[in-house]
Design a protein around this motif. Structure first.
Motif, PDB file in Angstrom:
ATOM      1  N   ASP A 121      -5.482   9.722   2.870  1.00  0.00           N
ATOM      2  CA  ASP A 121      -5.095   8.429   4.411  1.00  0.00           C
ATOM      3  C   ASP A 121      -4.191   8.791   5.007  1.00  0.00           C
ATOM      4  O   ASP A 121      -4.318   8.455   6.422  1.00  0.00           O
ATOM      5  N   ARG A 124       0.554   4.123  -2.869  1.00  0.00           N
ATOM      6  CA  ARG A 124      -0.773   4.350  -2.589  1.00  0.00           C
ATOM      7  C   ARG A 124      -1.496   5.247  -2.504  1.00  0.00           C
ATOM      8  O   ARG A 124      -2.375   5.950  -2.354  1.00  0.00           O
ATOM      9  N   ALA A 128       0.619  -1.381  -0.194  1.00  0.00           N
ATOM     10  CA  ALA A 128       0.015  -0.509  -0.105  1.00  0.00           C
ATOM     11  C   ALA A 128       0.537   1.062   0.253  1.00  0.00           C
ATOM     12  O   ALA A 128       0.256   2.831  -0.060  1.00  0.00           O
ATOM     13  N   LYS A 171      -5.887  -0.073   1.119  1.00  0.00           N
ATOM     14  CA  LYS A 171      -4.943   0.732  -0.266  1.00  0.00           C
ATOM     15  C   LYS A 171      -4.421  -0.668  -0.563  1.00  0.00           C
ATOM     16  O   LYS A 171      -3.158   0.117  -1.171  1.00  0.00           O
TER      17      LYS A 171
END
Length: 220
Positions: A103, A98, A95, A140
């Motif tokens: 986030d 990403r 993740a 993610k």
């Protein structure tokens, strides 16, 4: 296309959550009719859910007496956390590139929520916030099978035993755990995929396993 749960899966999730949040205690008999009434379901999907939970080792079928919640021993808890740490670390590794600013801000907010919950002794809120914290990056990782496995194992009734424990040492332990959460966030900000994987697998979930086992000991 949106995926809908079968009635059996709906009942399974409901019962597993009641075990996870302590509404159903270890060695407590499960009242099937009560669950049917609460979910407005017939007996068949509820019984199918309980049979699945029994096959997975989380409840026990008693001859002529229905089902009882099984107690998870410390060895099984340790084994589960070993698996969770490896899977969670892999998810973070996948993740890391990403993760968006939103986030990271979400994780920062949840970190602050956990700190506030510890300070105010709101342990149930802490528990929910730490689940959400880890889910930010798990969701993610772009690997649906990995996500399903992680949620399966994290739903394996590793109960937040500390929620009913008033020992002040619990809060000191949680402060240490939250310092580890900050380390996780820092590693995401640094985009250090190797270190974050190693930290989650070899440090964070190993420590949480020790914490879980100690909380069981204090509860007993």
């Amino acid at each position: 296309m949106e995926k809908y749960l079968s009635l059996k899966d709906y009942a399974y999730n409901y019962i597993s959550e009641k075990i996870s949040n302590g509404s159903l205690q270890a060695e407590e008999r499960i009242n099937e009719q009560d669950i049917c009434n609460e979910l407005h379901l017939s007996r068949t999907p509820v019984r199918e859910a309980l049979i699945q939970l029994a096959s997975e080792g989380y409840v026990e079928k008693l001859p002529r007496k229905g089902f009882m919640v099984k107690k998870i021993d410390t060895k099984k808890a340790s084994d589960l956390y070993t698996i969770i740490g490896a899977l969670d670390g892999l998810a973070a590794f996948l993740a890391i590139n990403r993760m968006t600013e939103d986030d990271l801000n979400r994780m920062e907010y949840l970190l602050e929520e956990m700190a506030r919950s510890i300070k105010e002794h709101e342990l149930d809120t802490y528990y929910q916030s730490q689940i959400a914290f880890h889910n930010v990056y798990v969701d993610k990782c772009n690997n649906s099978e990995l996500i399903k496995l992680i949620h399966l194992y994290k739903n394996s009734f590793l109960r937040k035993a500390y929620i009913s424990n008033e020992n002040k040492d619990i809060f000191n332990i949680l402060e240490h755990t939250n310092a580890e959460h900050k380390k996780i966030l820092d590693l995401f900000k640094e985009k250090d995929a190797v270190k974050i994987r190693e930290f989650l697998q070899n440090v964070h979930f190993t420590n949480f396993s020790i914490f879980y086992q100690s909380s069981i000991t204090m509860d007993s």
